[in-house]
Design an enzyme around this catalytic site. Structure first.
Site, PDB file in Angstrom:
ATOM      1  CD  GLN A  34     -24.890  12.583  25.337  1.00 15.76           C
ATOM      2  OE1 GLN A  34     -23.904  12.568  24.598  1.00 15.76           O
ATOM      3  NE2 GLN A  34     -24.981  11.841  26.416  1.00 15.76           N
ATOM      4  CE  LYS A  82     -26.161   5.364  29.627  1.00 15.40           C
ATOM      5  NZ  LYS A  82     -27.241   5.179  30.619  1.00 15.40           N
ATOM      6  CE  LYS A  97     -30.334   5.830  28.104  1.00  9.85           C
ATOM      7  NZ  LYS A  97     -30.273   7.087  28.900  1.00  9.85           N
ATOM      8  NE  ARG A 101     -28.393  14.716  31.054  1.00  9.15           N
ATOM      9  CZ  ARG A 101     -27.101  15.023  31.166  1.00  9.15           C
ATOM     10  NH1 ARG A 101     -26.544  15.861  30.307  1.00  9.15           N
ATOM     11  NH2 ARG A 101     -26.371  14.506  32.124  1.00  9.15           N
ATOM     12  CG  ASN A 102     -32.325  12.428  26.645  1.00  9.71           C
ATOM     13  OD1 ASN A 102     -32.033  13.070  25.652  1.00  9.71           O
ATOM     14  ND2 ASN A 102     -31.405  11.825  27.391  1.00  9.71           N
ATOM     15  N   GLY A 111     -20.192  12.568  34.551  1.00  8.46           N
ATOM     16  CA  GLY A 111     -18.731  12.599  34.555  1.00  8.46           C
ATOM     17  C   GLY A 111     -18.171  13.075  35.885  1.00  8.46           C
TER      18      GLY A 111
END
EC number: 1.1.1.8
Length: 463
Positions: free
Chosen positions: A370, A191, A280, A342-343, A48
């Site tokens: 997320q 997302k 994803k 980051r995931n 963002g």
């Protein structure tokens, strides 16, 4: 609002065509001379903040025609270790150092480094530092901490919030917009998904949450996503993205957002692309676990990739009548997320024991992971018997999740917390597991499409 002379990394805008793009969008939005186009970012995570900074760099010098501001919550203190690291980043970049000295802002970072002053996230963002991305200085931004002040007269709103916060924040925004005559245009970067099980199982996306919360019609809400890492985009790595929504807005906005190093295509399929962006993230967490548990074994990672992509392809056949159209964008987004997202980072840290589930899914320096909420949503949705599919053995009906062993295992690890992270390896080493090719053939050979999952009634084709 910082002008082009404050832009780091040589992000000064080129004059050719820039003002024409602004004028074209202003005409479409019915802006009168002297009334600037007001663009407001809501949420100041890495993507963002970068997205707003890109627009500031491109159009900030046209102060009479464009005004940009970004909202973030006040009161988030910067801890001592981060303040020390931030000071190192500042002193390593001569352009940033000179800018802060010129703006009489350097001393507070000295005091923060020494522990004599507490810095705050909104304060450092004004100087171009995003708390989730300290190593990549941005241009200075106009930061507003009062939500009503930020959004009440916005023409374009950029949603940079996590999906888990989108509903509540836009519910508050909706109250401020009750008296508006003209609806704003909203671009969501988020997302993530939620699952609604009543009256029928279906996915709720951030754009739908925003529309429900604000009463802004979905025709005025768009989704922008792609295989992108925020810091690399700001550092002018070549990247591309898609903006999805109605013809009226997506084509002019694609043109407005496009830059030499950031190519924006457009597509009409809003909801499906949004859902794929959340899907994803589910499998990226598992990829990080596998990498950590196998000491970065290329063989193990490729085995996992084959299995997880076959599950994603299977799921897209449930969601989309023509899933082949999504193969390229989904795989590209998945690939970059596995490499540096980051995931995947979160899954790696969990498997190494450097993070625990008890710490939650909002991580210092990274923001919200997320993929955790997406695991929960996809598992609950695909566990519903009303969406049952035929099992290839035994000629019986089963819930779709039974065809997705990795998703099931991630749910037991992350949500139920019944299994350790090491158990992800059992899911990819199961001797009875199908060849990934067979799962894809099952998806292609059966009529799996369930239009109700994306809110489409049976027998009604998407526009």
């Amino acid at each position: 609002m910082g002008g082009a002379e404050d832009a780091p990394n040589g992000h000064a805008p080129a004059n050719g065509g820039v003002e024409e793009k602004v004028d074209e969008l202003r005409r479409l939005m019915g802006k009168a001379d002297g009334d600037p186009l007001r663009i407001v970012g809501v949420g100041a995570g890495a993507w963002g903040s970068v997205f707003c900074a890109l627009l500031q760099d491109a159009y900030g010098h046209l102060r009479d025609k464009v005004q940009l501001r970004i909202w973030r919550r006040p009161g988030r203190a910067v801890d001592r270790a981060t303040a020390e690291h931030l000071f190192e980043v500042i002193n390593a970049r001569e352009d940033v150092l000179r800018r802060l000295i010129r703006r009489c802002a350097y001393l507070k970072y000295v005091e923060g480094r020494l522990g004599d002053r507490t810095l705050y996230a909104d304060e450092i963002l004004r100087d171009g530092f995003c708390l989730n991305m300290i190593d990549t200085p941005l241009c200075p931004l106009k930061v507003v901490t009062n939500l009503q002040e930020a959004v009440w007269d916005a023409d374009i709103v950029i949603n940079g919030l996590p999906s888990t916060e989108t509903r509540d924040v836009f519910g508050e925004i909706g109250r401020y917009w009750k008296e508006r005559v003209n609806d704003p245009v909203i671009i969501s970067l988020t997302k993530g998904i939620e699952a609604s099980l009543d009256p029928v199982p279906r996915i709720i996306t951030p754009t739908q949450m925003i529309s429900n919360a604000t009463r802004v019609p979905l025709d005025n809400i768009l989704y922008l996503g792609g295989p992108n890492i925020a810091s690399e985009i700001y550092n002018k790595e070549y990247a591309n993205a898609r903006i999805c929504g109605t013809d009226k807005w997506r084509k002019p906005l694609a043109k407005f957002l496009r830059q030499p190093h950031f190519i924006v295509w457009d597509n009409s399929d809003l909801i499906t692309h949004e859902v794929m962006g959340g899907l994803k993230n589910v499998y990226a967490i598992g990829a990080g676990m596998v990498a950590a548990l196998t000491n970065e074994s290329a063989t193990s990672k490729s085995v996992y990739f084959a299995l997880c992509t076959s599950e994603m392809i299977y799921i897209t056949h449930l969601l989309e009548e023509e899933p082949e159209k999504l193969a390229g964008p989904l795989l590209a987004d998945t690939y970059v997320t596995l490499l540096k997202g980051r995931n995947a980072w979160y899954g790696h840290k969990l498997a190494k024991g450097e993070l625990t589930l008890e710490m939650g899914d909002s991580i210092k320096g990274k923001g919200t992971i997320q993929g955790v909420s997406a695991v929960d949503a996809f598992y609950k949705l695909l566990s519903q018997d009303s969406l049952s599919v035929m099992h290839p053995e035994g000629n019986k009906s089963v819930a779709p999740v039974e065809m997705c062993p990795i998703l099931k295992r991630l749910y037991k690890i992350l949500i139920k917390r019944e299994l350790p992270t090491e158990s992800i390896l059992q899911a990819i080493r199961d001797e009875s597991m199908y060849d990934p090719r067979e799962r894809i053939e099952m998806a292609q050979g059966h009529s799996l499409y369930r239009p109700s999952i994306l809110g489409q009634p049976h027998g009604v084709a998407k526009a």
